[in-house]
Structure formats: structure tokens, C-alpha cells
Design a protein around this motif. Structure first.
Motif, mmCIF file in Angstrom:
data_model
loop_
_atom_site.group_PDB
_atom_site.id
_atom_site.type_symbol
_atom_site.label_atom_id
_atom_site.label_comp_id
_atom_site.label_asym_id
_atom_site.label_seq_id
_atom_site.Cartn_x
_atom_site.Cartn_y
_atom_site.Cartn_z
ATOM 1 N N UNK A 23 21.661 49.376 33.866
ATOM 2 C CA UNK A 23 20.686 49.067 32.822
ATOM 3 C C UNK A 23 19.267 49.251 33.343
ATOM 4 N N UNK A 24 19.051 48.969 34.621
ATOM 5 C CA UNK A 24 17.721 49.138 35.213
ATOM 6 C C UNK A 24 17.280 50.602 35.136
ATOM 7 N N UNK A 25 18.175 51.511 35.419
ATOM 8 C CA UNK A 25 17.839 52.937 35.337
ATOM 9 C C UNK A 25 17.557 53.364 33.905
ATOM 10 N N UNK A 26 18.319 52.837 32.970
ATOM 11 C CA UNK A 26 18.092 53.191 31.571
ATOM 12 C C UNK A 26 16.759 52.641 31.078
ATOM 13 N N UNK A 27 16.431 51.391 31.430
ATOM 14 C CA UNK A 27 15.183 50.787 30.977
ATOM 15 C C UNK A 27 13.971 51.529 31.510
ATOM 16 N N UNK A 80 9.473 47.323 32.693
ATOM 17 C CA UNK A 80 9.410 46.996 34.124
ATOM 18 C C UNK A 80 9.777 45.539 34.376
ATOM 19 N N UNK A 81 9.297 44.646 33.528
ATOM 20 C CA UNK A 81 9.627 43.230 33.704
ATOM 21 C C UNK A 81 11.113 42.982 33.454
ATOM 22 N N UNK A 82 11.689 43.652 32.475
ATOM 23 C CA UNK A 82 13.129 43.509 32.223
ATOM 24 C C UNK A 82 13.933 44.068 33.390
ATOM 25 N N UNK A 83 13.445 45.144 33.997
ATOM 26 C CA UNK A 83 14.194 45.790 35.077
ATOM 27 C C UNK A 83 14.292 44.915 36.323
ATOM 28 N N UNK A 84 13.308 44.053 36.569
ATOM 29 C CA UNK A 84 13.340 43.230 37.782
ATOM 30 C C UNK A 84 13.979 41.861 37.563
ATOM 31 N N UNK A 85 14.461 41.594 36.353
ATOM 32 C CA UNK A 85 15.160 40.327 36.131
ATOM 33 C C UNK A 85 16.446 40.290 36.954
ATOM 34 N N UNK A 88 5.712 46.879 41.869
ATOM 35 C CA UNK A 88 7.178 46.776 41.813
ATOM 36 C C UNK A 88 7.795 47.666 42.891
ATOM 37 N N UNK A 89 7.569 47.362 44.168
ATOM 38 C CA UNK A 89 8.098 48.238 45.231
ATOM 39 C C UNK A 89 9.614 48.316 45.248
ATOM 40 N N UNK A 90 10.298 47.293 44.732
ATOM 41 C CA UNK A 90 11.763 47.304 44.718
ATOM 42 C C UNK A 90 12.315 48.354 43.772
ATOM 43 N N UNK A 91 11.477 48.838 42.843
ATOM 44 C CA UNK A 91 11.927 49.828 41.854
ATOM 45 C C UNK A 91 11.556 51.248 42.260
ATOM 46 N N UNK A 97 15.572 43.698 24.459
ATOM 47 C CA UNK A 97 15.899 43.288 25.824
ATOM 48 C C UNK A 97 16.788 44.310 26.515
ATOM 49 N N UNK A 98 17.289 45.273 25.768
ATOM 50 C CA UNK A 98 18.151 46.309 26.323
ATOM 51 C C UNK A 98 17.543 47.686 26.070
ATOM 52 N N UNK A 99 18.300 48.705 26.359
ATOM 53 C CA UNK A 99 17.801 50.078 26.239
ATOM 54 C C UNK A 99 18.163 50.674 24.890
ATOM 55 N N UNK A 100 17.718 51.900 24.673
ATOM 56 C CA UNK A 100 18.126 52.713 23.536
ATOM 57 C C UNK A 100 18.969 53.870 24.050
ATOM 58 N N UNK A 101 19.633 54.540 23.124
ATOM 59 C CA UNK A 101 20.412 55.729 23.470
ATOM 60 C C UNK A 101 19.874 56.928 22.695
#
Length: 573
Positions: free
Chosen positions: A255-259, A243-248, A290-293, A356-360
Motif C-alpha cells: 500500500x505504501x508503494x501505491x500511495x 506521505x503521512x499515510x505511507x509512514x503510518x 521522510x528518509x525512510x521512504x 485513507x487508501x489508494x486508487x486504481x
């Protein structure tokens, strides 16, 4: 000084090993000898024990007539067994890498912030229990000498998490070279614990199992597992981290959707309850912060089976699937996971770890999907102690073998091995939970002083489900038989199904009531199962009642009340 019985000397023996060069040896021979101690001496000799057992409640000086029962493991089997043995007849010693017992049914609540981790933990060391403890991992067993070789794990990292190696990773071992190839197994010279031997009169093997990955590429190194406190802490931290990475400001929408896509592989009770608990936490608590998410977080529950909660009746399973889908959990049954790696979908190799990134996550049905976290909760595999250490028997233990078990016990030149289940590798015990040996001709010898229970064992008279309920029943049955010394006169262990429960989110649950004919007429007028909020109330009451101590029962009830008033814990640490 009055003479002591032979059993007392054996129970107080301390064996030295070649791996312990600092242990005192006899100057005249230069060889390591057994050391015998007396508690009246002020000059204690050097010991190869990790704890001074003679100075604990488990083995005071007046208890020389008690049998020493060494219990390997502090889970449902080992912890329950240690508390049920009669302190008047036995001197129990628990040997485990971790110094606590975890109430696993509520591990999902701790991971989602509904409970503190201390609410579901019971220390093995207890001033009110006459049970000794050594924080160590068993490495091998000498059936002839009746000793267990152990390695101290007091300063070893990772003992509160699921091991990153198991029997389905044949190429891995404990060597320095192998660990250097796998970053999850960082080698530190100071983590090599001291080696020592612990003698036993009776031995109970209850070391449990590790998560089975079915050899899926990348899972052992990159997935999160869910069997211990350390695993739950990692899950809890990673959710908040995503969540913290997504709002950076630097995070792209893709990337936000993947995280914020959280994948759970395994739609059994643990996977289902984890998905439900995370869903409650994210939608009821995290979205307020996190209302923006809003609308972005997603939870997917994968399973290779055509339905979730396959151990429940079809109607209950269908109810759970429909309810969780309606609450926003994406149920993906009949999906085959083919791999897990770091990086975004479509990225070229090399794939290096980057939190800092997602996985696949790759499935046969959907291809590559970006996820912020993948929790793996599918099946059990035997750990290395069961699969490798308990294999061939060097010296046939004639004195430990049940006299009437087989006529072949006199043939000490035969090649003997621990008898195991061919498919899973679990120890194949007899109906009284006694460990068995098998020679190259297929003949069996039953050990009358070595027992096994829980996920690392399977009774040949019928396999109970791999649940805490079944393991607890085995431990209680075995402790009662040893306390009464009637194990040979009693029928084999029989599992009694007391029902199965699962939380499915939004204060709803399932409860399947057994109607198998073994429970008599007492369940005749009960329904096949309960669903919804009624089942949730039963779920809450049952787990509060099943908690080990009154301290934790009160703390759990109080914390759940606080959650209703103030919300869950959302801190990240």
C-alpha cells in the motif's frame, strides 16, 4: 428633472424574475415591473441585483452616456477585457462565480509549494480599476431583451474548483435527484442562489471550459483536475496526505508503494510542468523529511499520443522526454486510460471512496495500477452554460443582428440557434469575435453586440491554440476595437505566436521560438528553440514580467529567492 437618453434608462434597468418572489411588484396589477432608481432618493427600492451597481466606480451618476459592457468570466479573457476597456466610453461589469483572476502558468508552482496561492491571484474588485463585479454564474441569455439571467454564488461551495459535471456527462443535470446519485455533487438547499437579471448594451462571453474526460469511467468522480485555485490546493494537500499515510505503522509495504505513486494524465504543457514541479518538490524537499521512504515515490505521466508536448518541435519534445526520464519521471506515451476507481488493484466491488487508501488506474497497456493520486489534464470540454443554455433562441433579436449579415434576418418565424463548432460545441464566432446565430436552413445572422472569446469560442477564420496567450490577445484586440469603434473597418483578429515554454524540472525548461513567417525578420537569427538552464532563466523572467501587478511580480521573485535559501513550503492545510 432633465430628460435622460434612452440608452441610459436601459443600462440602469433592473428586471425581476419569477424565481425572485421577494422583489417588489405593483399592487394594481400584481405583476413584476422594471424598477428605475435615482441616486438622489434616500429611500432605495428593493433590487434584484447582487450589488448596488449605481454606487460603484463602474457606473457613477454622471456616467449615463456610457455603454454597459457585461463580461461573463474572470479568467484570461474576461479579466483582461475588463481592464482594457476605456473607462471614458464604457461601464464594464464582470460576472463570475469566482472573485479573482488566476495567473494559470504558475498554478503548478503553487501546487508544489514553490509559491503561495496569493502570489498568483489578482482580485477582480480593485479600487484603482473602474470595473464593477457581481459574484454569480450566468444561467441564460435573453438576446431580445438584452439581459443575462444569473444565480448568485457567494455562498456556493466548489466555485474555486473544476465542476464535476460537463457536456460529456450527458446523464447528469442540476436536479436534486441527479445530485443525490453522485456524492461529488452534494445538494444543500441554502446553496441555491438568488436569481436576477442584468441588462447589457454589449455582452462578452468568456466563461472558459472544463476538463474533458472523454467519458472515461470513474474519472469525473475520482480524479483531480487542474484549472483553478481549488484544484491546485487539493493536489497540494493530497501529496502531503499520501506521505503521512505511507509512514503510518499500519500501512503495508504494498500500500505504501501505491500511495506514493502519483499519476498525471495528459502530457501537454500543464501536465508536463506539474509532473516536473512535483518531482522537484518530492525529491528535493519531501525526501529530507521522510528518509525512510527514499526510493519509493514515483511519478508517471500518461498520454494517448506517441510523444509528449506534441505542440513542440520533435527535437524539443525528445529532449524533454529524455531529461524527465533521467530525472525519475516515468513517461508513458501511447497509453489509453480505461478507468479510475477507489481501492487497491484486484479488489472486488463495491468500490467506495476511501482517501485513507489508494486508487486504481486501469490502462489498456498495463491493466490495473495502484496510485495515490490521479490528476487529469487532458483537453477542454464546454460547460453547461455553453452546451445547454446557449442553444435555441426563443425570440429572434432583430435589433442586435448586423444589418448586412444575412437576408434571412427578416424571417422571425425561423428556428434559430447559436452557431457552434460541430466537434467541440464551442461558439463559432466570426473573424471579429462576434457571436452568430444559424437557422434550420443553415443561414447565418451575426450579432453586433454579443462577443465570445477564449476556450469557449472558435473564430471561423482560424482557430488559435487553447492557451492563455491566445485568449489574452483576443481580449486585448476586442477591447481596442471597441475603444476605437472601428471593429467593422478593421481586418479580422489574427493570432501572433510569441513562442511556447514549458518547465521540465531540475531548473531546466524548453522554449520554442516561432519561425512562421508572420513575425517578419526579427527572429531570423534566433535558434529554433532554447533548452536547459538558459530556457529556465527565460521562463522565470517571462512569467514574472507577465504577472498582472507589480505587487505579485515582487512577491514571486522574492518567494523564489527564499526557496533557494530555505526550501519550499511543506505544510499541509
Amino acid at each position: 428633472m432633465p430628460a435622460r437618453p434612452i440608452g441610459a434608462l436601459r443600462s440602469r434597468r433592473i428586471q425581476c424574475t419569477s424565481l425572485r418572489p421577494a422583489v417588489r411588484s405593483r399592487a394594481d396589477t400584481g405583476q413584476c415591473k422594471p424598477v428605475f432608481c435615482t441616486t438622489t432618493s434616500n429611500l432605495l427600492p428593493d433590487r434584484s441585483y447582487a450589488t448596488r451597481i449605481e454606487h460603484t466606480e463602474a457606473s457613477p451618476t454622471s456616467d449615463v452616456q456610457k455603454e454597459r459592457v457585461v463580461i461573463l468570466g474572470s479568467g484570461w479573457g474576461g479579466y483582461t477585457m475588463s481592464r482594457r476597456l476605456s473607462p471614458q466610453s464604457f461601464s464594464p461589469i464582470v460576472i463570475s462565480p469566482r472573485s479573482y483572476f488566476v495567473f494559470t502558468p504558475l498554478l503548478t508552482d503553487a501546487a508544489s509549494g514553490s509559491l503561495d496561492f496569493s502570489n498568483i491571484v489578482e482580485p477582480v474588485r480593485d479600487p484603482h480599476a473602474k470595473v464593477d463585479f457581481i459574484q454569480a454564474a450566468a444561467r441564460s441569455i435573453d438576446l431580445k431583451k438584452k439581459t443575462v439571467l444569473c444565480e448568485a454564488t457567494v455562498v456556493k461551495s466548489g466555485v474555486t474548483e473544476t465542476p464535476r459535471t460537463s457536456d460529456d456527462d450527458k446523464e447528469l443535470n442540476d436536479s436534486h435527484e441527479a445530485k443525490s446519485k453522485h456524492p461529488t455533487q452534494d445538494y444543500r438547499w441554502w446553496e441555491q442562489g438568488e436569481m436576477f437579471e442584468v441588462p447589457y448594451d454589449k455582452l462578452v462571453i468568456a466563461v472558459g471550459a472544463v476538463s474533458r474526460t472523454f467519458g472515461t469511467p470513474g474519472v469525473r468522480d475520482n480524479a483531480m483536475f487542474f484549472k483553478d485555485i481549488g484544484d491546485a490546493k487539493r493536489v497540494k494537500r493530497r501529496v502531503r496526505e499520501c506521505f503521512e499515510l505511507a509512514v503510518l505503522p499500519t500501512t503495508t509495504p504494498e500500500m505504501r508503494e501505491w500511495l506514493l505513486h502519483f499519476a498525471i494524465v495528459g502530457a501537454g504543457p500543464t501536465g508536463t510542468e506539474l509532473a516536473a514541479s512535483l518531482r522537484d518538490f518530492i525529491y528535493k524537499d519531501m525526501m529530507v523529511l521522510y528518509p525512510a521512504l527514499n526510493g519509493i515515490p514515483k511519478i508517471s505521466l500518461y498520454d494517448v499520443a506517441p510523444k509528449m508536448l506534441s505542440m513542440f518541435d520533435e527535437s524539443l519534445s525528445q529532449y524533454a522526454m529524455e531529461t524527465m526520464k533521467r530525472e525519475g519521471v516515468d513517461i508513458k506515451t501511447s497509453h489509453h486510460v480505461e478507468g479510475l476507481r477507489w481501492g487497491s488493484p484486484g479488489d472486488p466491488p463495491p468500490y467506495e471512496m476511501d482517501p485513507k487508501r489508494c486508487l486504481t488506474l486501469t490502462t489498456a497497456e498495463e491493466g490495473e495500477v495502484g496510485v495515490g493520486m490521479c490528476v487529469w489534464v487532458t483537453g477542454n470540454a464546454m460547460n453547461k452554460f455553453i452546451s445547454q443554455s446557449l442553444d435555441k433562441v426563443a425570440d429572434f433579436p432583430t435589433e442586435s443582428v448586423k444589418p448586412d449579415s444575412t437576408p434571412a434576418v427578416n424571417d422571425e418565424n425561423s428556428s434559430w440557434k447559436f452557431k457552434k463548432v460541430s466537434k467541440t460545441g464551442a461558439l463559432l464566432v466570426d473573424g471579429h469575435l462576434r457571436v452568430q446565430l444559424q437557422d434550420h436552413n443553415g443561414q447565418t445572422a451575426v450579432l453586433q453586440d454579443v462577443f465570445a472569446l477564449g476556450d469557449n469560442a472558435m473564430p471561423e477564420t482560424g482557430s488559435p491554440p487553447a492557451t492563455a496567450q491566445a485568449t489574452g490577445q483576443e481580449a486585448k484586440w476586442l477591447a481596442q476595437r471597441l475603444n476605437k469603434s472601428d471593429i467593422d473597418r478593421m481586418p479580422s483578429f489574427s493570432f501572433k505566436n510569441l513562442g511556447t515554454m514549458a518547465y521540465i524540472g531540475s531548473e531546466r525548461a524548453l522554449m520554442q521560438i516561432p519561425h512562421d513567417g508572420k513575425t517578419g525578420d526579427r527572429h531570423r537569427y534566433l535558434p529554433e528553440g532554447l533548452t536547459g538552464r538558459t530556457a529556465s532563466l527565460v521562463w522565470n523572467a517571462a512569467y514574472i514580467g507577465m504577472s498582472i501587478s507589480w505587487r505579485n511580480r515582487i512577491r514571486i521573485a522574492f518567494r523564489w529567492t527564499l526557496n533557494r535559501l530555505f526550501g519550499r513550503d511543506i505544510s499541509r492545510f
